[in-house]
Design an enzyme around this catalytic site. Structure first.
Site, short mmCIF file in Angstrom:
data_model
loop_
_atom_site.label_atom_id
_atom_site.label_comp_id
_atom_site.label_asym_id
_atom_site.label_seq_id
_atom_site.Cartn_x
_atom_site.Cartn_y
_atom_site.Cartn_z
N GLN A 136 23.43 18.99 -30.72
CA GLN A 136 22.55 18.75 -29.67
C GLN A 136 21.61 19.68 -29.06
O GLN A 136 20.51 19.39 -28.64
CB GLN A 136 23.80 18.24 -28.47
CG GLN A 136 24.52 17.09 -28.63
CD GLN A 136 23.57 16.07 -28.18
OE1 GLN A 136 22.50 16.09 -27.90
NE2 GLN A 136 24.05 14.77 -29.06
N ILE A 137 21.92 21.03 -29.06
CA ILE A 137 21.09 21.99 -28.81
C ILE A 137 19.80 21.97 -29.54
O ILE A 137 18.57 22.01 -28.94
CB ILE A 137 21.65 23.40 -28.71
CG1 ILE A 137 22.98 23.34 -28.07
CG2 ILE A 137 20.87 24.49 -28.49
CD1 ILE A 137 23.87 24.78 -28.23
N PRO A 189 23.63 22.50 -42.59
CA PRO A 189 24.49 21.87 -43.40
C PRO A 189 24.62 20.32 -42.94
O PRO A 189 24.91 19.39 -43.85
CB PRO A 189 25.56 22.41 -43.59
CG PRO A 189 25.18 23.99 -42.94
CD PRO A 189 24.04 23.65 -41.95
N GLU A 190 24.77 20.11 -41.51
CA GLU A 190 24.94 18.72 -41.07
C GLU A 190 23.83 18.70 -39.95
O GLU A 190 23.46 19.38 -39.41
CB GLU A 190 26.37 18.80 -40.32
CG GLU A 190 27.53 19.10 -41.28
CD GLU A 190 27.70 18.10 -42.28
OE1 GLU A 190 27.14 16.92 -42.09
OE2 GLU A 190 28.23 18.34 -43.32
N ASP A 216 -9.02 50.35 -0.82
CA ASP A 216 -8.84 51.77 -0.44
C ASP A 216 -7.62 52.48 -1.04
O ASP A 216 -6.96 51.54 -1.72
CB ASP A 216 -8.73 51.58 1.23
CG ASP A 216 -9.74 51.42 1.99
OD1 ASP A 216 -10.85 51.62 1.18
OD2 ASP A 216 -9.77 51.23 3.06
N LYS A 242 -10.47 56.93 -0.21
CA LYS A 242 -10.85 58.26 0.35
C LYS A 242 -9.82 58.98 0.75
O LYS A 242 -8.83 58.42 1.40
CB LYS A 242 -11.78 58.13 1.93
CG LYS A 242 -13.09 57.38 1.55
CD LYS A 242 -13.83 57.19 2.94
CE LYS A 242 -13.27 56.09 3.43
NZ LYS A 242 -14.46 55.02 3.89
N GLY A 248 -3.74 48.70 6.51
CA GLY A 248 -3.44 48.34 7.84
C GLY A 248 -4.50 47.22 8.43
O GLY A 248 -4.53 46.07 7.82
N ALA A 254 -0.60 50.10 10.61
CA ALA A 254 0.69 51.02 10.20
C ALA A 254 1.64 51.23 11.37
O ALA A 254 2.94 51.22 11.37
CB ALA A 254 0.19 52.17 9.53
N MET A 299 -3.01 59.48 10.14
CA MET A 299 -3.85 60.49 9.36
C MET A 299 -3.35 61.85 10.10
O MET A 299 -4.36 62.88 10.01
CB MET A 299 -5.23 60.32 9.47
CG MET A 299 -5.54 59.01 8.58
SD MET A 299 -7.37 58.68 8.76
CE MET A 299 -7.21 57.95 10.62
#
Length: 461
Positions: free
Chosen positions: A22-23, A43-44, A248, A270, A302, A332, A383
């Protein structure tokens, strides 16, 4: 990214399937839909599987798997319940760099099969990298409801127009046209089988586009303090729409991953005393790119208008009659303070907030220190890492108590966030001892004393 997603063209290609139950049947159904020519080794074999293979120009070889079976195939699917066979097939394929899928055994796979939404030629593939297949199926069910069954028909209509649009319009105008087409009435006209009306719309709008060259525009977008889930919805929309992105240093990698993948990216970050691109050059670049007809995303950490120099950029855009849009971001101060558990205002501690640049340099004397010493306000310095000793010293000198609570938040809102608390007197020494690195945010005031009790981020991350 645990797996790199590919769409595999299997039309007329030989695929080996090991297994006959089935898989294997479920996998072969998908393979023949994709046009593969299946060679089945087992085989089957279920009668239904044998018929499916034979009616699609495949073959069933009734035998056990042998290494020689790996010759002349481009993909192997192993769908047996025999662990030894599964391991053998996997090892042999990997040794040959031959793609192999061992069903329900991700550790033995070099490729895995996703959950599929088929609106050919539109395909949506969803994978949990084998970790949670049920979750992937749930997501598939949710997306199924959003995609009309006829979506493939509309995609085919668009595909048939590509050469026509390419001949009619230069490259920088095509995307504008396609977005207008997709947002307009054409999709419903195709669904209603009114293709003459759809083609009439296309012809009319192509003529308009030829006579009116596309005018570029600029988007100044705040990317927030670092966490991608703090982006606004409008920011995400424009990040997927832009042709060029100027970004940035403070824009994090996870946020840049949300940008349209084929957009040009220009780093204009920067650092203190180290500018990749001077601000005047950035301003002019925005103008020049827009005049080329491009949609330019100026992505800033920000908020663009809080120490982001967005005002300078739009002044030049206005002077050059360049259309622009400004999208605010979580600054921020708001993001880092919230993640650190520091309310910027509090009835018992602060009735106002001041945002101050800590990038002092030669203009340090322009800060009105006497206005900052009142106890009923919160001070937020951007900063500020390099100027931290000078900031604390100046506040104490002008009358603020040395015992005033203060905090440095490093890499706020990101998984690497750290919060360091102390006082005006002790925080500079803490910063030196801990070797704190930018980006940081400095918060000063009585609200910082609430941090140990309210640190939501630490409890939940």
């Amino acid at each position: 990214m645990d797996y790199f997603p590919f769409f595999f063209d299997l039309r007329q290609q030989p695929v080996l399937v090991v297994g006959g139950g089935q898989i294997a049947l479920r996998k072969v159904r998908l393979l023949v839909q994709a046009g593969a020519i299946v060679r089945l080794i087992s085989p089957e074999c279920l009668a239904e599987l044998e018929q499916l293979v034979s009616t699609n120009r495949g073959i069933w070889q009734k035998k056990a798997f042998a290494p020689a079976d790996l010759e002349a195939c481009c993909l192997v699917v192993c769908a047996t319940d025999n662990a030894a066979v599964n391991k053998q097939v996997s090892a042999l394929c990997k040794a040959r760099y031959l793609p192999v899928n061992v069903v329900d055994n991700p550790d033995l796979c070099s490729i895995i099969t996703p959950a599929i939404i088929d609106r050919s030629p539109i395909l949506v593939a969803i994978s949990s990298a084998g970790a949670a297949p049920v979750l992937a199926r749930k997501l598939k069910q949710q997306l199924e409801t959003l995609l009309p069954e006829q979506y493939g028909k509309f995609a085919t209509f668009c595909g048939n127009l590509r050469d026509k649009v390419k001949r009619a319009l230069p490259e920088n105008q095509r995307r504008y046209f396609w977005e207008k087409l997709i947002a307009g009435p054409v999709e419903n006209l195709v669904y209603q089988e009114k293709e003459d009306a759809a083609h009439e719309w296309v012809t009319t709008n192509l003529n308009v586009a030829q006579q009116s060259p596309a005018l570029g525009e600029v988007y100044l977008v705040g990317a927030g303090p670092g966490a991608p889930d703090l982006l606004t919805l409008r920011a995400l929309q424009l990040m997927q729409q832009a042709d060029v992105v100027l970004y940035d240093r403070l824009v994090s990698d996870p946020i840049m991953e949300r940008v349209r993948r084929d957009a040009d990216r220009v780093y204009v970050g920067k650092r203190r005393a180290e500018h990749a691109v001077e601000q005047a050059d950035i301003n002019q670049m925005l103008v020049d790119l827009a005049k080329e007809g491009k949609r330019v995303l100026r992505l800033k950490g920000g908020d663009p208008f809080i120490f982001g120099r967005g005002g300078e950029e739009i002044e030049l855009l206005t002077a050059n009659n360049i259309p622009f849009e400004v999208v605010p971001g979580i600054t921020a101060a708001s993001g880092c303070a919230a993640y650190a558990g520091i309310p910027l205002t509090h009835r018992d501690h602060a009735q106002s907030v001041r945002f101050i640049t800590g990038h002092l340099k030669a203009d340090a004397t322009n800060i009105r220190w006497p206005e900052l010493v009142a106890d009923d306000q919160t001070l937020v310095f951007y900063m500020s890492l390099q100027g931290l000793p000078a900031i604390c010293e100046a506040l104490i000198k002008h009358g603020k108590a040395a015992s005033t609570p203060a905090a440095l938040i490093e890499k706020g809102t990101t998984p690497d966030q750290k919060t360091y608390t102390g006082t005006l007197e002790s925080l500079p020494q803490i910063a030196r001892q801990e070797s704190i690195q930018a980006p940081t945010l400095l918060i000063i005031g009585g609200v910082v004393a609430l941090q140990p009790e309210l640190q939501w981020y630490k409890r939940h991350n």
